[in-house]
Design a protein around this motif. Structure first.
Motif: not given
Length: 652
Positions: A324-328
């Motif tokens: 997922l975005p933001m390193g998730l």
């Protein structure tokens, strides 16, 4: 607290000794074939040392207080010898298929000693009855085998299994796994034959000397992994299959202990003179003609369906893992389980003889034959299911001076069954499963273990306060719904539905004063107190004018926050400090864990019918107005789990 009190001499020490030896032989036959052979032997010796070895059990106020010998521990032991042999062969057919096949054989030998009420159990209604020596019930188990005061049940069983599997790499993205497993449990020896039982239950094809030997369990399975090979590294996975749990042979051993030919039982409401000495108790029972030497003596009987299968479920799951975005990283999963075979316990000596005012069946407890006590049959049911929907996100980030990691997950679940099987004893699995309309046909309701909502979170940060000696602070949070509980009848002198136990009757939530005589412990009218309690309780007010479902109540939500501090001292050497239930350290009111003892509330005690010859007539129930004024009164506090704890550790 609603807890029971146990005097210090009512305890025991549990002894456990286990020795295991295992041999593994790994063979690479060529570049396409390999084999793994396993041989193991395990011995387990469990026993109990009683604090009060030679005295009876005292039960005061329906388990409000207990003293003397622990009711289930005199002579209690379990010796297990387990032989395990397995072989797994793998054949790498080509770059598409990997084949595997194997077998397993487990041989079990048990010697089980379980002698409930062996030293005699005296039941007293209250402390005044104890002082005066007035018992309301007495129970004793004694040997049916001449010359052997404590005959142990000897059980032998085998579990033979075969499996085959194909892992198919369809292409670079899709992999399929198909398999089939066959399991065959066998019992070479049957329990002892009891001709009295066969006489009365032969029309149901039931007898004591039969076991479910040779019943094949078939378990096909299919699984897949599909990699999208996209920039988010997305993976789909899932499968469907039939799964068999590991056998619980302790449930099978009940049939060997309780055939009526190994142990005999005394249950009487007649006055039995008190004696510390077991032999003197038996002598007084003979003098009172409760025991007649040389003649057939009643006992509890445990029977088993010859076609019984061990628990099996059909399980399917579907999941997606992706970045997922933001390193998730994210994982979302659906899991569904359907019961194919589970255990169902019935008291088949109970025969319907009428209908109560609330519509439920009334029974003659020993309606088939009064030559036995309860006759407990275990058979299969396919009722039950469970599903879980969960989502999880986690990630790790480097923020220069420190590193951070965090995760959060949520699970929604439902779990339904007809019996949550809380005991190793057949009769207890029946009597501690509260029922409504029909004693042998429990409804499908929430399982004892259902937790609809569960949240788990963690966050950690690593600092370098000292060069090459990092310090990490980590918080772990768990919040979850409380487990369900049942409102049922309290044990008294009379069993409301006559099925053989007053503790398994779910209550009817009365909303019409003309249909019941509701009194307090002094016999005064308690209708207003009853309706006030019902109206403030979320579960009870939903079932006004109906029999409440098993596990309709819900214990309070639980929160727990733990803290771990990790200090690196040297390379591969760390000090750890764990503070469990951290919020309780900050405030004594935080982190409190409340629960309902045994998952049941004994709310109403049945004391009789308006016409003792008419079970459909108005009943009288006693409601404890001093004890129950609000729902919070039913909860106990987990004394140990509600306290903060500190653990200091060293990892090398």
């Amino acid at each position: 607290s609603t807890g029971n009190f146990y005097f210090g001499n009512a305890g025991y020490t549990f002894n456990h000794k286990q020795n295991s030896s295992m041999l593994h032989l790994y063979s690479t036959l060529n570049n396409k074939m390999s084999n793994e052979f396993t041989f193991g032997y395990t011995t387990i010796r469990d026993s109990r040392d009683e604090a009060s070895q030679n005295v009876p059990t005292f039960n005061i106020g329906f388990w409000t207080a207990s003293a003397g010998a622990e009711q289930y521990s005199i002579g209690n032991k379990l010796d297990q010898d387990i032989l395990q042999v397995s072989d797994n062969f793998t054949y790498y057919l080509n770059n598409k298929h990997t084949l595997a096949a194997g077998f397993s054989l487990e041989n079990y030998s048990f010697v089980n000693g379980f002698f409930r009420n062996f030293n005699g159990t005296y039941y007293y209604a209250n402390e005044d009855a104890l002082i005066s020596g007035s018992t309301w019930r007495y129970e004793l188990t004694y040997s049916a085998v001449d010359g052997d005061p404590q005959p142990f049940a000897e059980v032998k069983a085998s579990l033979l299994g075969f499996y085959g599997q194909d892992t198919w790499k369809v292409n670079d993205q899709l992999r399929l796994t198909t398999g089939l497993r066959l399991d065959i449990p066998t019992f070479p020896d049957n329990p002892a034959a009891n001709d009295t039982v066969a006489k009365y239950f032969s029309d149901m094809e039931l007898k004591t000397d039969q076991m479910p030997s040779g019943n094949m369990h078939v378990s096909p399975r299919l699984g897949f992994n599909y990699d999208l090979n996209n920039e988010n590294n997305t993976l789909f996975r899932g499968g469907v299959g039939v799964f068999s749990g590991s056998p619980k042979f302790v449930w099978m051993s009940n049939n060997y202990s309780n055939s009526g030919m190994l142990l005999k039982t005394v249950r009487t409401s007649s006055a039995v003179p008190f004696s510390l000495d077991r032999d003197d108790q038996i002598a007084s029972l003979i003098d009172g003609s409760i025991i007649v030497p040389g003649e057939y003596q009643k006992s509890e009987i445990n029977l088993i369906d010859k076609d019984l299968k061990f628990p099996q479920v059909l399980r399917t799951n579907l999941a997606i893992e992706t970045e997922l975005p933001m390193g998730l990283n994210g994982t979302f999963e659906l899991l569904y389980t359907k019961t194919l075979n589970d255990y169902k316990y019935q008291q088949i000596n109970a025969v319907k003889d009428g209908t109560l005012m609330d519509g439920r069946d009334h029974y003659t407890t020993y309606g088939v034959t009064d030559n036995t006590y309860h006759v407990i049959l275990v058979t299969n049911t396919d009722q039950g299911y469970q599903y879980n929907l969960s989502g999880m996100v986690d990630g790790a980030w480097s923020l220069g001076a420190y590193d951070v990691n965090a995760g959060l997950s949520y699970t929604y679940s439902q779990s339904k069954d007809i019996n949550s099987l809380t005991s190793s004893q057949a009769r207890s699995n029946w009597k501690y499963n509260p029922v409504g309309m029909h004693t042998n046909e429990p409804n499908l309701t929430s399982s004892n273990y259902e937790v609809p909502h569960r949240i788990v979170g963690s966050v950690g940060a690593t600092f370098n306060f000292v060069e090459s000696s990092s310090t990490t602070f980590s918080f772990f949070y768990e919040g979850q719904s409380g487990r369900p509980f049942s409102y049922k009848g309290e044990e008294g002198d009379i069993d409301y539905n006559g099925d053989g136990d007053a503790r398994n009757d779910l209550i009817f939530v009365f909303n019409d004063a003309s249909k019941v005589n509701m009194v307090d412990s002094d016999g005064n009218n308690a209708w207003d107190a009853w309706t006030a309690f019902v109206d403030q309780d979320d579960a009870l007010k939903e079932y006004k004018g109906k029999i409440i479902d098993r596990n309709a109540g819900r214990q309070p939500w639980r929160n727990r926050l733990d803290l771990r501090i990790t200090q690196k001292v040297f390379d591969r050497v760390e000090l750890t400090l764990d503070i469990l239930n951290f919020t309780n350290l900050l405030s004594s009111d935080a982190g409190k864990q409340e629960y309902v003892r045994y998952g049941t509330v004994d709310l109403l005690e049945f004391t009789g019918f308006a016409d003792e010859n008419d079970v459909s007539s108005k009943p009288t129930f006693e409601f404890d107005t001093g004890r129950y004024t609000k729902t919070e009164d039913i909860y106990s506090v987990d004394d140990f789990g509600s306290r903060w704890q500190i653990l200091l550790g060293l990892r090398i």
